[in-house]
Design a protein around this motif. Sequence first.
Motif, short mmCIF file in Angstrom:
data_model
loop_
_atom_site.label_atom_id
_atom_site.label_comp_id
_atom_site.label_asym_id
_atom_site.label_seq_id
_atom_site.Cartn_x
_atom_site.Cartn_y
_atom_site.Cartn_z
N ALA A 1 0.85 -0.09 -9.04
CA ALA A 1 -0.10 -0.51 -8.01
C ALA A 1 0.30 -1.86 -7.43
O ALA A 1 0.01 -2.16 -6.26
N LEU A 2 0.98 -2.70 -8.23
CA LEU A 2 1.40 -4.02 -7.74
C LEU A 2 2.44 -3.90 -6.62
O LEU A 2 2.20 -4.39 -5.51
N PRO A 3 3.59 -3.27 -6.87
CA PRO A 3 4.54 -3.13 -5.76
C PRO A 3 4.01 -2.23 -4.64
O PRO A 3 4.36 -2.43 -3.48
N GLY A 4 3.15 -1.27 -4.99
CA GLY A 4 2.60 -0.40 -3.96
C GLY A 4 1.74 -1.17 -2.97
O GLY A 4 1.80 -0.94 -1.75
N GLY A 5 0.94 -2.10 -3.48
CA GLY A 5 0.13 -2.93 -2.59
C GLY A 5 0.99 -3.86 -1.75
O GLY A 5 0.72 -4.10 -0.57
N TRP A 6 2.08 -4.37 -2.36
CA TRP A 6 2.98 -5.26 -1.63
C TRP A 6 3.66 -4.52 -0.48
O TRP A 6 3.79 -5.05 0.62
N VAL A 7 4.12 -3.30 -0.74
CA VAL A 7 4.78 -2.51 0.30
C VAL A 7 3.85 -2.31 1.49
O VAL A 7 4.26 -2.43 2.66
N ALA A 8 2.58 -2.04 1.21
CA ALA A 8 1.62 -1.84 2.30
C ALA A 8 1.36 -3.13 3.05
O ALA A 8 1.36 -3.16 4.29
N ASP A 9 1.14 -4.23 2.32
CA ASP A 9 0.80 -5.51 2.94
C ASP A 9 1.95 -6.10 3.75
O ASP A 9 1.72 -6.73 4.78
N ARG A 10 3.18 -5.89 3.29
CA ARG A 10 4.31 -6.60 3.89
C ARG A 10 5.24 -5.72 4.71
O ARG A 10 5.99 -6.22 5.54
N LEU A 11 5.22 -4.39 4.47
CA LEU A 11 6.24 -3.55 5.12
C LEU A 11 5.68 -2.47 6.04
O LEU A 11 5.99 -2.45 7.24
N ILE A 12 4.86 -1.54 5.51
CA ILE A 12 4.53 -0.36 6.31
C ILE A 12 3.04 -0.14 6.56
O ILE A 12 2.67 0.78 7.30
N GLY A 13 2.18 -0.95 5.99
CA GLY A 13 0.75 -0.78 6.21
C GLY A 13 0.14 0.23 5.24
O GLY A 13 0.81 1.08 4.68
N ALA A 14 -1.18 0.11 5.07
CA ALA A 14 -1.88 0.96 4.10
C ALA A 14 -1.87 2.43 4.51
O ALA A 14 -1.74 3.32 3.68
N ARG A 15 -2.01 2.70 5.82
CA ARG A 15 -2.13 4.10 6.25
C ARG A 15 -0.88 4.90 5.93
O ARG A 15 -0.95 6.00 5.36
N ARG A 16 0.28 4.38 6.27
CA ARG A 16 1.52 5.10 5.97
C ARG A 16 1.82 5.10 4.47
O ARG A 16 2.42 6.05 3.95
N SER A 17 1.39 4.05 3.77
CA SER A 17 1.58 4.03 2.32
C SER A 17 0.83 5.16 1.66
O SER A 17 1.33 5.84 0.76
N VAL A 18 -0.41 5.40 2.10
CA VAL A 18 -1.21 6.48 1.55
C VAL A 18 -0.57 7.83 1.87
O VAL A 18 -0.49 8.72 1.01
N LEU A 19 -0.10 7.99 3.10
CA LEU A 19 0.52 9.25 3.49
C LEU A 19 1.77 9.53 2.66
O LEU A 19 1.89 10.61 2.05
N TRP A 20 2.68 8.57 2.60
CA TRP A 20 3.91 8.80 1.85
C TRP A 20 3.64 8.89 0.36
O TRP A 20 4.31 9.65 -0.35
N GLY A 21 2.65 8.15 -0.10
CA GLY A 21 2.27 8.27 -1.51
C GLY A 21 1.80 9.67 -1.84
O GLY A 21 2.21 10.26 -2.85
N GLY A 22 0.97 10.24 -0.97
CA GLY A 22 0.48 11.60 -1.19
C GLY A 22 1.60 12.63 -1.17
O GLY A 22 1.62 13.56 -1.98
N VAL A 23 2.54 12.46 -0.25
CA VAL A 23 3.68 13.39 -0.15
C VAL A 23 4.52 13.33 -1.43
O VAL A 23 4.91 14.36 -1.99
#
Length: 493
Positions: A80-102
């Motif tokens: 969850a730590l790097p996952g939150g960082w990726v969303a905050d700094r790179l691709i945003g929460a919406r795409r993080s959730v989508l790619w996470g689900g995939v």
Amino acid sequence: MSSDAPVGARPPAGKTFFGHPRALSTLFLTEMWERFSFYGMRAILVLYLTAAVADGGLDLAESSANAVYGTYNAMVYLMALPGGWVADRLIGARRSVLWGGVVIAAGHYVMAIPTGWSVFAGMALIVLGTGLLKPNISTMVGDLYERDSPRRDAGFSIFYMGINLGAFIAPLITGFLGEKVDWHLGFGAAAVGMTFGVLQYVLGRRNLGDAGARPADPLLGADRRRALTRIGVASVVVLAVLLVLLVAGWFTVDTVVNLLTVVTVLVTVGYFARILTDREISGTERSRMKAYVWLFLFAASFWLIYDQAGSVLNIFAADQTDRSVGGFTFPASWLQSVNPILIIIGAPLAAALWLKLGHRVSTPTKFAVGLVLNGLSFVLMAAAAQAAVGGDLVSPLWLVAVYAIQVAGELSLSPVGLSATTKLAPVKYASQMLGLWFLATAVGDAIGGQVARLADTWSQPMYFLTFGLASVVLGLAAVMFTRQIRQLMAGIH
């Protein structure tokens, strides 16, 4: 991973979901199906790992299976730590959730392949995907409301109902398919559930407006290239370590589990050291973080016992309980549905109780109550295990009672801890503290997986009684030091 919405991150007006933004239904269903897949797979994981090869399992020793289970849970929360960082700094929460689900769905489909290696490869994908999805979907729920909206807490309450609804239904389906038909079919059912979640998330994206559409604090230019380079180097290092283990003949289940346990603990120690030695935080903030260290240790100790429901207690349910009802023997994994249904029933009652008590009961005291109740659940398990000595099958109501006590403990500690995390956080680290709270579960599960190895060598009554009493003693010690911890909290209740 801040849940405070950026300006303008409002969903479009129109139809509502129980009086809330329509987008909440999209996130509710995504989380429900994600939890369906997670808890559905988890309910049968240890049973599959320990099942005989002739029965379609891997025939691992219970000690190794329990350690795998604990480490898997730990990695989910650690990511969850790097996952939150990726969303905050790179691709945003919406795409993080989508790619996470995939990625999660892909992991479950891999687990559905009827081979031994598929389970571990699938779990690795699920860990990565959950790290992207889990913290960031909560962020998006927060994005649906103004910071001071009175509907915000109610919206999260509805959202968390989706978590427990998915967790309740999942074992009933995957447990029946896995235990009664084929283990990999059970894993496949979890994959189908996550696929439903991804599809409805894509179809419902028009309801989301700007929520989670952009990174909260994006890296640009050279900073972005530098970060991506570091990620690439880290990935190469991890692969190199795994390759060395493989070539040296050390690439075994136990070696990897032990290595990941050490990594989890070291990351946690490093995270706290970084915050406590930061000269930019005030003396008051540092004092509050010292108090939080104690709360963190209490929480990790709680999860060490609590999350053995899916491992040690699940094996007990399979081997030592009488699950026959009217000539039908129901799957052991069905008992994993008891916990979420009790949370659905108990959460409103606990919320009302804490509201009524107000500041008369402090946060450390509530943690102490959780530890004592958690310990008493294992003391009761010791009695159940003693009744099963000699091969007698005991009533599954023993486990129902154990889970009821544990849920009461969870409701005393988990939501209170989440609230305390936000209140004790230094301003500079406010957006990272939710990830730190997840680390308490990661540490508890990682060490708990190692502790659970003892269940295969100690007598069951001794195992449950030892750790049950240890938790009770820790809870009583927490009561004794409540005043000192409250002083460190510097005005926070």
